[in-house]
Scaffold this motif. Structure first.
Motif, PDB file in Angstrom:
ATOM      1  N   LYS A   1      -4.720   8.722  -1.504  1.00 45.77           N
ATOM      2  CA  LYS A   1      -4.299   7.464  -0.900  1.00 45.77           C
ATOM      3  C   LYS A   1      -2.963   6.956  -1.435  1.00 45.77           C
ATOM      4  O   LYS A   1      -2.530   5.882  -1.069  1.00 45.77           O
ATOM      5  N   GLY A   2      -2.308   7.723  -2.271  1.00 40.47           N
ATOM      6  CA  GLY A   2      -1.016   7.319  -2.799  1.00 40.47           C
ATOM      7  C   GLY A   2       0.129   7.860  -1.956  1.00 40.47           C
ATOM      8  O   GLY A   2      -0.070   8.612  -0.999  1.00 40.47           O
ATOM      9  N   PHE A   3       1.349   7.480  -2.311  1.00 38.61           N
ATOM     10  CA  PHE A   3       2.535   7.950  -1.604  1.00 38.61           C
ATOM     11  C   PHE A   3       2.564   9.474  -1.549  1.00 38.61           C
ATOM     12  O   PHE A   3       2.798  10.061  -0.499  1.00 38.61           O
ATOM     13  N   THR A   4       2.316  10.128  -2.690  1.00 37.75           N
ATOM     14  CA  THR A   4       2.370  11.587  -2.713  1.00 37.75           C
ATOM     15  C   THR A   4       1.266  12.201  -1.861  1.00 37.75           C
ATOM     16  O   THR A   4       1.468  13.236  -1.230  1.00 37.75           O
ATOM     17  N   THR A  52       7.317   9.418  -9.517  1.00 31.33           N
ATOM     18  CA  THR A  52       6.868   8.047  -9.307  1.00 31.33           C
ATOM     19  C   THR A  52       6.562   7.390 -10.641  1.00 31.33           C
ATOM     20  O   THR A  52       6.547   8.048 -11.687  1.00 31.33           O
ATOM     21  N   SER A  54      -0.828   3.432  -6.088  1.00 29.08           N
ATOM     22  CA  SER A  54      -0.220   3.414  -4.757  1.00 29.08           C
ATOM     23  C   SER A  54       0.884   4.454  -4.627  1.00 29.08           C
ATOM     24  O   SER A  54       1.286   4.795  -3.528  1.00 29.08           O
ATOM     25  N   MET A  55       1.341   4.972  -5.728  1.00 27.77           N
ATOM     26  CA  MET A  55       2.384   5.992  -5.715  1.00 27.77           C
ATOM     27  C   MET A  55       1.803   7.396  -5.891  1.00 27.77           C
ATOM     28  O   MET A  55       2.092   8.290  -5.124  1.00 27.77           O
ATOM     29  N   ILE A  92       4.786   1.816   1.369  1.00 26.40           N
ATOM     30  CA  ILE A  92       5.834   2.462   0.577  1.00 26.40           C
ATOM     31  C   ILE A  92       6.370   3.684   1.317  1.00 26.40           C
ATOM     32  O   ILE A  92       7.586   3.881   1.412  1.00 26.40           O
ATOM     33  N   PHE A  93       5.479   4.494   1.865  1.00 24.60           N
ATOM     34  CA  PHE A  93       5.907   5.671   2.625  1.00 24.60           C
ATOM     35  C   PHE A  93       6.801   5.256   3.786  1.00 24.60           C
ATOM     36  O   PHE A  93       7.845   5.863   4.020  1.00 24.60           O
ATOM     37  N   THR A  98       0.840  -1.189   0.000  1.00 30.74           N
ATOM     38  CA  THR A  98       0.000   0.000   0.000  1.00 30.74           C
ATOM     39  C   THR A  98       0.880   1.246   0.000  1.00 30.74           C
ATOM     40  O   THR A  98       2.091   1.168   0.229  1.00 30.74           O
ATOM     41  N   ALA A  99       0.249   2.372  -0.223  1.00 29.94           N
ATOM     42  CA  ALA A  99       0.984   3.635  -0.180  1.00 29.94           C
ATOM     43  C   ALA A  99       1.627   3.845   1.184  1.00 29.94           C
ATOM     44  O   ALA A  99       2.749   4.352   1.281  1.00 29.94           O
ATOM     45  N   GLU A 100       0.931   3.453   2.231  1.00 34.10           N
ATOM     46  CA  GLU A 100       1.475   3.591   3.593  1.00 34.10           C
ATOM     47  C   GLU A 100       2.724   2.723   3.763  1.00 34.10           C
ATOM     48  O   GLU A 100       3.713   3.144   4.363  1.00 34.10           O
TER      49      GLU A 100
END
Length: 108
Positions: free
Chosen positions: A89-92, A78, A83-84, A55-56, A51-53
């Motif tokens: 809800k993405g990394f950014t 990205t 998810s990025m 990855i973060f 998930t983005a979380e």
């Protein structure tokens, strides 16, 4: 990145032939003399969910281990996967939510 006045990161998540998810974190920095350096900062294997979380958290752990302060981050690139790059809800999106806490400018 030691000695950098500012830096940007590029993130790419991919799956290898054995179905292992890998997160490549590239960093490009510029120092006081405007010398640009670019390197692969880390290649992390992601276990379980991606998930983005997740990855973060991986990026944050790498920043901590390399002593890269969020304050000097000026850009994020990205691969465009939800998810990025998802704005909420993405990394950014997560980075933008935590911008004040991390002392970093919003990326979008």
């Amino acid at each position: 990145m030691a000695g950098s006045e500012s830096f940007s990161i590029a993130l790419d998540e991919s799956t290898d032939l054995s179905d292992t998810v890998q997160l490549a974190i590239f960093i490009r920095g510029v120092d006081k003399e405007f010398t640009i350096t670019e390197e692969l900062l880390a290649l992390q294997l992601l276990k379980g969910t991606t998930t983005a979380e997740d990855i973060f958290n991986e990026v944050q752990n790498i920043f901590i281990s390399f002593g890269s302060p969020w304050l000097k981050l000026v850009g994020v690139y990205t691969d465009g996967a939800p998810s990025m790059a998802g704005l909420r809800k993405g990394f950014t999106g997560i980075l933008n939510e935590k911008a004040t806490e991390l002392n970093v400018q919003k990326m979008i």
